[in-house]
Enzyme design. Sequence first.
Site, PDB file in Angstrom:
ATOM      1  N   PRO A 280       0.839  -1.209   0.000  1.00  0.00           N
ATOM      2  CG  PRO A 280       0.067  -0.954   2.199  1.00  0.00           C
ATOM      3  CD  PRO A 280       0.795  -1.908   1.301  1.00  0.00           C
ATOM      4  CG  ASP A 450       5.312  -0.136   3.010  1.00  0.00           C
ATOM      5  OD1 ASP A 450       4.087  -0.035   3.225  1.00  0.00           O
ATOM      6  OD2 ASP A 450       5.933  -1.211   3.169  1.00  0.00           O
ATOM      7  CG  HIS A 451       0.132   5.006   3.993  1.00  0.00           C
ATOM      8  ND1 HIS A 451       0.281   5.399   5.303  1.00  0.00           N
ATOM      9  CD2 HIS A 451      -0.656   5.956   3.422  1.00  0.00           C
ATOM     10  CE1 HIS A 451      -0.399   6.507   5.524  1.00  0.00           C
ATOM     11  NE2 HIS A 451      -0.959   6.877   4.401  1.00  0.00           N
ATOM     12  NE  ARG A 452       3.415  -2.915   4.110  1.00  0.00           N
ATOM     13  CZ  ARG A 452       4.029  -4.016   3.659  1.00  0.00           C
ATOM     14  NH1 ARG A 452       3.504  -5.206   3.912  1.00  0.00           N
ATOM     15  NH2 ARG A 452       5.157  -3.918   2.974  1.00  0.00           N
ATOM     16  CB  ILE A 453       6.756   1.401   7.981  1.00  0.00           C
ATOM     17  CG1 ILE A 453       7.301   1.537   6.553  1.00  0.00           C
ATOM     18  CG2 ILE A 453       6.567  -0.056   8.345  1.00  0.00           C
ATOM     19  CD1 ILE A 453       8.670   0.925   6.378  1.00  0.00           C
TER      20      ILE A 453
END
Length: 478
Positions: A280, A450-453
Amino acid sequence: MATTPAPLSLSASTLPARLRVAGPAAAAAAAGRPRRGRMVVRAKIREIFMPALSSTMTEGKIVSWTAAEGDRVAKGDAVVVVESDKADMDVETFHDGIVAAVLVPAGESAPVGAPIALLAESEEEVSLAVAKAQELAKGAQPQQAPPPSADAAGTPPPPPPPAAEAPVAAAAPVAAGTKGVATPQAKKLAKQHRVDLAKVTGTGPYGRITPEDVEAAAGIQPKPKVAPSAVAAPPPAAAPAVGAVPQAAVLPPVPGATVVPFTTMQAAVSKNMVESLTVPAFRVGYPIVTDKLDELYEKVKPKGVTMTVLLAKAAAMALAQHPVVNASCRDGKSFTYNSNINIAVAVAIDGGLITPVLQDADKLDIYLLSQNWKDLVKKARAKQLQPNEYSSGTFTLSNLGMFGVDRFDAILPPGQGAIMAVGASKPTVVADKDGFFSVKSKMLVNVTADHRIVYGADLAAFLQTFAKIIEDPESLTL
């Protein structure tokens, strides 16, 4: 002080004729005796395997053999050049010996771990190695036939399960001695149809009376069970159809077009790009004034410093203040904070794309970085990069500004948290805080993360720091 000799592997089948002094009878007698204290010498025929030259490599292509059949080689000598998914690399032998047989000729490919040549310890074992190579060549063809036969044999096993269920169903009536034990639904039906459960023989597990048993006792025609199975049959038929959709989705060939298969490197790039689509990602753009950076570049350019190195150094200094942008998410559950800041820089080469890595870019000065970058580019174009020189990046920089591209979005590489796309610096009319207009050089950088981190505020803060370094670049020369 006496020392105990190391035990040797035993193999009578591979002994040379001169060492095979015992006949079959002696061999049989020896098989019945304890192995303790025995020492048997075996012919030293070793296999040279296709190595894994990178973490993503599944097969390699033989570019050329630097050692021909019959050549004697020593431990550490390069015997073959292998094309991996990233570079062409020399493969060394780990043993002394004679190249007895080449199993995979130049131009052909083999999976990682497969034997590609046989190495004999002495000239007397060369004939044995050649014979073994012939056996491997003959055995390779039959080995390809068993998988289809195994699959064909794998289809009959489904019928056995019904056959296995038949004895269970047949055993149920035998255990039907228990009367009056009925399921709740069977009791309800028995009450509705006035059926005495004591006179009903159950066909369920352990003689349990089922609704079907009650209906049969009441003279009610049972509902056919074949219908549900027949109705259930179409879904499996539909499932293969769904699985066949990807094959049907292959586009038909265009008349007059020429199909060129991917090279090993292009296949690796394609795989990584598709894999990146599962992350994502989001993108943030930021305009930066580059007048002072351009002035610094004109000063250091005669000393071999490139604009790419200046940008890489600036990115590394900004990452040192924002470590989360230098982090990665490898398992989907946690942050991986990298202790080193290694800037990977995208480089287009003949037949593909590769990202040489400027390791510890925050700790080295721009002059040493420039020398390292020059060496990396030279190796990359010759396809001679070592794995740690292209797979250790923690942040990637892609600069298309040198081609006049003003803005673009880069695809996030697998295993990294962010990638920066740098556009060209162009004269732009800018208004200051007092409302006065002037012309300044500006470039637009877009970062994919990376929108997770990495969150929006993290990326904005990183870009602000990066912009301050670019707009006041004196710190780059420290």
